[in-house]
Design a protein around this motif. Sequence first.
Motif, mmCIF file in Angstrom:
data_model
loop_
_atom_site.group_PDB
_atom_site.id
_atom_site.type_symbol
_atom_site.label_atom_id
_atom_site.label_comp_id
_atom_site.label_asym_id
_atom_site.label_seq_id
_atom_site.Cartn_x
_atom_site.Cartn_y
_atom_site.Cartn_z
ATOM 1 N N TYR A 69 0.799 -1.231 0.000
ATOM 2 C CA TYR A 69 0.000 0.000 0.000
ATOM 3 C C TYR A 69 0.829 1.277 0.000
ATOM 4 O O TYR A 69 0.293 2.359 0.240
ATOM 5 C CB TYR A 69 -0.952 0.047 1.212
ATOM 6 N N ALA A 70 2.118 1.208 -0.273
ATOM 7 C CA ALA A 70 2.958 2.402 -0.250
ATOM 8 C C ALA A 70 2.671 3.263 -1.478
ATOM 9 O O ALA A 70 2.672 2.758 -2.608
ATOM 10 C CB ALA A 70 4.431 2.019 -0.207
ATOM 11 N N ARG A 71 2.438 4.550 -1.253
ATOM 12 C CA ARG A 71 2.147 5.464 -2.355
ATOM 13 C C ARG A 71 3.076 6.659 -2.399
ATOM 14 O O ARG A 71 3.261 7.254 -3.453
ATOM 15 C CB ARG A 71 0.701 5.948 -2.268
ATOM 16 N N ARG A 72 3.580 7.059 -1.249
ATOM 17 C CA ARG A 72 4.458 8.220 -1.188
ATOM 18 C C ARG A 72 5.781 7.834 -0.524
ATOM 19 O O ARG A 72 5.878 6.814 0.158
ATOM 20 C CB ARG A 72 3.809 9.366 -0.390
ATOM 21 N N ALA A 73 6.768 8.689 -0.713
ATOM 22 C CA ALA A 73 8.081 8.411 -0.126
ATOM 23 C C ALA A 73 7.995 8.277 1.386
ATOM 24 O O ALA A 73 8.666 7.432 1.981
ATOM 25 C CB ALA A 73 9.069 9.510 -0.514
ATOM 26 N N GLU A 74 7.176 9.107 2.047
ATOM 27 C CA GLU A 74 7.097 9.033 3.503
ATOM 28 C C GLU A 74 6.589 7.679 3.965
ATOM 29 O O GLU A 74 6.958 7.202 5.042
ATOM 30 C CB GLU A 74 6.202 10.146 4.043
ATOM 31 N N ASP A 75 5.717 7.033 3.176
ATOM 32 C CA ASP A 75 5.262 5.689 3.532
ATOM 33 C C ASP A 75 6.442 4.724 3.583
ATOM 34 O O ASP A 75 6.519 3.863 4.467
ATOM 35 C CB ASP A 75 4.255 5.162 2.500
ATOM 36 N N VAL A 76 7.349 4.866 2.629
ATOM 37 C CA VAL A 76 8.491 3.957 2.516
ATOM 38 C C VAL A 76 9.539 4.246 3.577
ATOM 39 O O VAL A 76 9.991 3.339 4.291
ATOM 40 C CB VAL A 76 9.111 4.039 1.106
ATOM 41 N N VAL A 77 9.928 5.511 3.723
ATOM 42 C CA VAL A 77 11.117 5.812 4.536
ATOM 43 C C VAL A 77 10.804 6.001 6.018
ATOM 44 O O VAL A 77 11.731 5.949 6.843
ATOM 45 C CB VAL A 77 11.865 7.052 3.995
ATOM 46 N N TRP A 78 9.529 6.201 6.400
ATOM 47 C CA TRP A 78 9.209 6.377 7.809
ATOM 48 C C TRP A 78 8.320 5.294 8.383
ATOM 49 O O TRP A 78 8.241 5.131 9.595
ATOM 50 C CB TRP A 78 8.569 7.741 8.062
ATOM 51 N N ARG A 79 7.622 4.523 7.529
ATOM 52 C CA ARG A 79 6.742 3.487 8.068
ATOM 53 C C ARG A 79 7.118 2.087 7.596
ATOM 54 O O ARG A 79 7.327 1.199 8.412
ATOM 55 C CB ARG A 79 5.278 3.830 7.723
ATOM 56 N N ARG A 80 7.241 1.841 6.287
ATOM 57 C CA ARG A 80 7.637 0.498 5.858
ATOM 58 C C ARG A 80 9.075 0.205 6.251
ATOM 59 O O ARG A 80 9.444 -0.937 6.520
ATOM 60 C CB ARG A 80 7.469 0.339 4.339
ATOM 61 N N THR A 81 9.904 1.239 6.264
ATOM 62 C CA THR A 81 11.272 1.151 6.768
ATOM 63 C C THR A 81 11.505 2.391 7.630
ATOM 64 O O THR A 81 10.625 3.226 7.770
ATOM 65 C CB THR A 81 12.309 1.129 5.626
ATOM 66 N N LYS A 82 12.677 2.512 8.195
ATOM 67 C CA LYS A 82 13.074 3.736 8.901
ATOM 68 C C LYS A 82 14.283 4.367 8.207
ATOM 69 O O LYS A 82 15.123 5.006 8.845
ATOM 70 C CB LYS A 82 13.391 3.422 10.366
ATOM 71 N N LEU A 83 14.333 4.233 6.892
ATOM 72 C CA LEU A 83 15.473 4.745 6.145
ATOM 73 C C LEU A 83 15.465 6.256 6.024
ATOM 74 O O LEU A 83 16.436 6.846 5.535
ATOM 75 C CB LEU A 83 15.527 4.097 4.760
ATOM 76 N N GLY A 84 14.394 6.901 6.482
ATOM 77 C CA GLY A 84 14.411 8.362 6.540
ATOM 78 C C GLY A 84 15.511 8.889 7.438
ATOM 79 O O GLY A 84 15.946 10.043 7.294
ATOM 80 N N LEU A 85 15.984 8.064 8.368
ATOM 81 C CA LEU A 85 17.101 8.447 9.227
ATOM 82 C C LEU A 85 18.415 8.519 8.462
ATOM 83 O O LEU A 85 19.381 9.127 8.932
ATOM 84 C CB LEU A 85 17.245 7.455 10.389
ATOM 85 N N ARG A 86 18.455 7.902 7.292
ATOM 86 C CA ARG A 86 19.716 7.763 6.559
ATOM 87 C C ARG A 86 19.707 8.484 5.214
ATOM 88 O O ARG A 86 20.770 8.783 4.671
ATOM 89 C CB ARG A 86 20.025 6.283 6.339
#
Length: 518
Positions: A466-483
Motif C-alpha cells: 500500500y505504499a504510495r508516497r516516499a514518507e510511507d516507505v522511509v518512515w513506516r515500511r522502513t526507517k530509512l528516513g534516518l539515513r
Amino acid sequence: MTDQPVYDIAIIGGGVNGCGIARDAAGRGLSVYLCEKGDIGGATSSWSTKLFHGGLRYLEYYEFRLVREALIEREVLIRAMPHISWPLRFVLPHHKGLRPWWLLRLGLFIYDHLGGRKILPATRTVDLAKGPLGAPLKDYLKTGFEYSDGWVQDSRLVVLNARDAERRGAVIRPRTLATKAERMGEHWHIHTEDAETGESEIVTAKALVNAGGPWVADILNAKIGLNTPDKVRLVRGSHIITRRLFDHDRAYIFQNADNRIIFAIPYEDDFTLIGTTDRDHDASADTVAIADDERDYLLSAASEYFEKPIEAEDIVWTYSGVRPLYDDGASSATAATRDYVLKVEDRGGEPPLLNIFGGKITTYRRLAEAAMVKLGQYFPNASEPWTANAAMPGGAFEHDGQPRLIDELRHRYTFLDSAWARRMIRTYGTEAVDVLGEAHRVEDLGRHFGFNLTEAEVRWLMANEYARRAEDVVWRRTKLGLRLSTEEIAALDAFMQEERAATARAATTRAATTRAAE
C-alpha cells in the motif's frame, strides 16, 4: 451492473486495532471492508515506543489483568512475527532516593512470573561498576536489574495485519475517508471518499466497527451522529532519536524524580531512541509534534543517568503520537488506564456498532479476539479464534531463526553485505527473496535511492504494501528516513508519483481498448 456487496463487517480505521480486527474476522470466514483516511498505520500505531511489553510501571497502578494479558502476549507475538519482533533485554539501574531496591526486585519477580514466561530470559542482578552495561552511565550507579521484554517494528506490524486480512478476503482501502455512516434498515451505509481522487462510494455492511483511534469520538459524533457519555483522553507521547549513545545491545529503563520512567533503546543499529512523555493533548489529533519542553524533559531525564550529557544538537529526529486512552477520570495522563474498553450499541435490534476505546499495541490481538466475542452473537456462523498460532506474512520461522535466515540470504545474494541482509530479514523475513527476486548483482535491483534502498524494493512495497508516497516507505515500511537526505527522499517521491501516473495511464488505455473491443 452487478449489485454492490453487503459485507458482514465494515471497519473505520486502519491502525493496529482496526487491521487486527479485520485480520481476525476475515480468518473466521466473515466478509470485511476496512477504510483508513490516510496510510495504513499512519497515525498513532506508527509512533509508539515500539515495544511488546507487559508494562512494568502499570503494576504500580494495580493493572494486574492488563499486565498479565500483555506479558502472555509478548511471546505469542514474538513467535508469530520473528522477523519484525524479537526479545530485548532492559537494564534498570537502582537509583537511591527513588523506588527502593526491594520494591524493584519484587515488581520484577511479579513481572517474571505473572505471564507464564517461556522463551524470554528471567531477571538478573547486574554489577554496573564492571562491564559494558555500566560504562555509559554515571559512576554512582553501581547496581541494576536486567529483565526481558520485546521489540516490534510497529508500523510494519499494522501493514502485515492488513496484508494478511486482505489475503484472507478482506477489502482494505487506505486513503479512503468515511464521511458519514447511517443505519438503514438491517444494514449500515458508510459513505466513503477517495482522499486522492475524490471519488465517492457507499459501502453496505451488517455491522460497523469504529476503530478510529484518536478520532473515535469524532466518528461517533460527527459522522454517525450519536452522542455518547464515553470519553476519550488524548495523551501525547513524544520521542527523540540521537546518534548511538552506547555500544551494547541492551536497552535502559530510567526512573525519574516525578515517578515516571523513560527508555533509552538501541535503534536501527546506529541510533538511540529515548522516550516517552505522557501529556494530555488538547489540540487536534491531526496536528501532533513534540513540544520544546517535552524535548528538554527527555534530554534532562536521560542526562541524569548517562555520564556524557545529551544536548539538543545530538537529536537527529523526533516523533510524537497521540494515544486514545479511555477516560477513567485519572488525575494525570501517566495514571490513565492503558486497558481497552469495547462497547456495542445496537439500539433495540438495529445493526450493531462496536466502538473501540483505548488499548495498547501489545494487546491488539487480544483486543481483536474480544471484539469478535462482542460481535459473535450477530455472526453465529463465524469460526473459532485462530490468530494465536498463525504466523504473519514473512514470519514462518523459529523465533530465534534470524541469524540463519541472514546467512542464507547472503549466500543466495552474494552482493549483499551483512547490514543490508540483516535489514532485509528484519523487514521482510522469508519474503526478502520475493523483494530481491532473481537478482544476481546489485545492478539488477534497478535504481538506488540512497543507503541500500533500491527500485526493486520500492516497487515491491508499492505493489504489496500500500505504499504510495516516499514518507510511507522511509518512515513506516522502513526507517530509512534516518539515513536518506532530503534530496534523496524527494527523488524517491518523484519516482513513486511517476510510477503511479504510468500505472493509471496504462489502466486507462486498457479500459479504452476493452470498450472498443465490445
